[in-house]
Motif scaffolding. Structure first.
Motif, PDB file in Angstrom:
ATOM      1  N   LEU A   1       0.855  -1.180   0.000  1.00  0.00           N
ATOM      2  CA  LEU A   1       0.000   0.000   0.000  1.00  0.00           C
ATOM      3  C   LEU A   1       0.898   1.240   0.000  1.00  0.00           C
ATOM      4  O   LEU A   1       2.119   1.141   0.171  1.00  0.00           O
ATOM      5  CB  LEU A   1      -0.927   0.008   1.221  1.00  0.00           C
ATOM      6  CG  LEU A   1      -1.986  -1.091   1.300  1.00  0.00           C
ATOM      7  CD1 LEU A   1      -2.871  -0.891   2.524  1.00  0.00           C
ATOM      8  CD2 LEU A   1      -2.846  -1.138   0.037  1.00  0.00           C
ATOM      9  N   GLY A   2       0.299   2.408  -0.135  1.00  0.00           N
ATOM     10  CA  GLY A   2       1.069   3.638  -0.305  1.00  0.00           C
ATOM     11  C   GLY A   2       1.438   4.334   0.985  1.00  0.00           C
ATOM     12  O   GLY A   2       1.038   5.488   1.206  1.00  0.00           O
ATOM     13  N   ALA A   3       2.217   3.666   1.834  1.00  0.00           N
ATOM     14  CA  ALA A   3       2.683   4.291   3.065  1.00  0.00           C
ATOM     15  C   ALA A   3       4.073   3.761   3.416  1.00  0.00           C
ATOM     16  O   ALA A   3       4.418   2.628   3.070  1.00  0.00           O
ATOM     17  CB  ALA A   3       1.714   4.031   4.219  1.00  0.00           C
ATOM     18  N   SER A   4       4.861   4.583   4.119  1.00  0.00           N
ATOM     19  CA  SER A   4       6.209   4.186   4.537  1.00  0.00           C
ATOM     20  C   SER A   4       6.684   5.126   5.645  1.00  0.00           C
ATOM     21  O   SER A   4       6.023   6.134   5.949  1.00  0.00           O
ATOM     22  CB  SER A   4       7.187   4.254   3.356  1.00  0.00           C
ATOM     23  OG  SER A   4       7.436   5.603   3.001  1.00  0.00           O
ATOM     24  N   ASP A   5       7.851   4.787   6.216  1.00  0.00           N
ATOM     25  CA  ASP A   5       8.505   5.709   7.154  1.00  0.00           C
ATOM     26  C   ASP A   5       9.865   6.122   6.596  1.00  0.00           C
ATOM     27  O   ASP A   5      10.803   6.393   7.337  1.00  0.00           O
ATOM     28  CB  ASP A   5       8.643   5.094   8.548  1.00  0.00           C
ATOM     29  CG  ASP A   5       9.611   3.920   8.600  1.00  0.00           C
ATOM     30  OD1 ASP A   5      10.039   3.438   7.526  1.00  0.00           O
ATOM     31  OD2 ASP A   5       9.953   3.481   9.726  1.00  0.00           O
ATOM     32  N   LEU A   6       9.940   6.181   5.261  1.00  0.00           N
ATOM     33  CA  LEU A   6      11.200   6.534   4.603  1.00  0.00           C
ATOM     34  C   LEU A   6      11.614   7.972   4.891  1.00  0.00           C
ATOM     35  O   LEU A   6      12.812   8.285   4.903  1.00  0.00           O
ATOM     36  CB  LEU A   6      11.072   6.317   3.088  1.00  0.00           C
ATOM     37  CG  LEU A   6      10.910   4.852   2.647  1.00  0.00           C
ATOM     38  CD1 LEU A   6      10.540   4.772   1.174  1.00  0.00           C
ATOM     39  CD2 LEU A   6      12.192   4.066   2.929  1.00  0.00           C
ATOM     40  N   LYS A   7      10.684   8.839   5.137  1.00  0.00           N
ATOM     41  CA  LYS A   7      11.017  10.232   5.439  1.00  0.00           C
ATOM     42  C   LYS A   7      11.493  10.401   6.872  1.00  0.00           C
ATOM     43  O   LYS A   7      12.361  11.227   7.162  1.00  0.00           O
ATOM     44  CB  LYS A   7       9.811  11.138   5.179  1.00  0.00           C
ATOM     45  CG  LYS A   7       9.483  11.309   3.704  1.00  0.00           C
ATOM     46  CD  LYS A   7       8.373  12.321   3.504  1.00  0.00           C
ATOM     47  CE  LYS A   7       8.103  12.557   2.025  1.00  0.00           C
ATOM     48  NZ  LYS A   7       7.022  13.562   1.806  1.00  0.00           N
ATOM     49  N   GLN A   8      10.899   9.645   7.772  1.00  0.00           N
ATOM     50  CA  GLN A   8      11.277   9.735   9.189  1.00  0.00           C
ATOM     51  C   GLN A   8      11.079   8.372   9.827  1.00  0.00           C
ATOM     52  O   GLN A   8       9.963   7.870   9.881  1.00  0.00           O
ATOM     53  CB  GLN A   8      10.452  10.797   9.927  1.00  0.00           C
ATOM     54  CG  GLN A   8      10.856  10.972  11.389  1.00  0.00           C
ATOM     55  CD  GLN A   8      10.034  12.034  12.102  1.00  0.00           C
ATOM     56  OE1 GLN A   8       9.239  12.742  11.474  1.00  0.00           O
ATOM     57  NE2 GLN A   8      10.209  12.143  13.400  1.00  0.00           N
ATOM     58  N   GLN A   9      12.167   7.778  10.278  1.00  0.00           N
ATOM     59  CA  GLN A   9      12.120   6.426  10.829  1.00  0.00           C
ATOM     60  C   GLN A   9      11.119   6.329  11.979  1.00  0.00           C
ATOM     61  O   GLN A   9      11.126   7.144  12.904  1.00  0.00           O
ATOM     62  CB  GLN A   9      13.506   6.013  11.331  1.00  0.00           C
ATOM     63  CG  GLN A   9      13.601   4.605  11.870  1.00  0.00           C
ATOM     64  CD  GLN A   9      13.273   3.553  10.821  1.00  0.00           C
ATOM     65  OE1 GLN A   9      13.745   3.624   9.692  1.00  0.00           O
ATOM     66  NE2 GLN A   9      12.454   2.593  11.188  1.00  0.00           N
TER      67      GLN A   9
END
Length: 200
Positions: A135-143
């Protein structure tokens, strides 16, 4: 005998003619008597106000129809609630590859407003597998801070103990529809099926 039959036929015909004549005469007398009491010039068309039916722009029914307009989902997208999705199971791609695939279709990786409805459709269509979808979510910008591609936080839907960032490499969100709750974090480089959402 023949002459008698002829006279009977003539008599019967004359009787029918008399009945019809009397009926028409009675109808004419009634019509003349009835309409004499309503002279033709007594009432003009202008005496009767024209009735106009106006739509109430604020009626609840009208607002309900307007607020529930269904989207037009271009193929191969299909509608779930008021959103358009496409489930891709033919190729298992990394999270970035899956996102590129969705964007080529005029969408992006999915951010469902009604995840339970989407899960129900996924299970109906692919209940025997595959069992994991990007799905379209991650924590790539802020762990440790999972957000959707829209920037909204992923604040619900996680499985117990998730996200756990196992091995320090799980930065992307996957849907595990056979479990509830259904969100887990996963290594973004792992090949996986995915769900696209159409962007209008």
């Amino acid at each position: 005998m023949l002459a008698r039959q002829l006279w009977l036929n003539i008599g019967f015909t004359l009787l029918i003619v008399q009945v019809v004549y009397n009926t028409r005469a009675s109808a004419n007398i009634f019509r003349e008597t009835f309409f004499e009491s309503f002279p033709e010039d007594d009432y003009e068309r202008s005496d009767f106000p024209e009735v106009k039916v106006q739509e109430d722009q604020n009626s609840p029914e009208r607002n309900l129809r307007t607020s529930n307009e269904e989207p037009t989902c271009p193929p191969p997208f299909f509608q779930v609630m008021f959103e358009c999705f496409y489930i891709h199971v033919h190729h298992h791609l990394t999270w970035w590859q899956a996102r590129d695939f969705c964007r080529d279709m005029g969408g992006d990786l999915a951010e469902p407003s009604h995840p339970s409805a989407l899960i129900a459709v996924v299970m109906q269509k692919h209940g025997t597998g595959p069992y994991h979808f990007w799905l379209g979510a991650s924590d790539l910008k802020q762990q440790g801070n999972f957000t959707w591609l829209s920037g909204n936080p992923v604040d619900s839907g996680w499985r117990p103990g998730q996200p756990d960032n196992e091995g320090g490499v799980e930065d992307c969100l996957e849907l595990w529809p056979s479990k509830y709750p259904s969100y887990c974090d996963k290594n973004c480089y792992s090949p996986c099926a995915f769900i696209c959402q159409y962007l209008e």
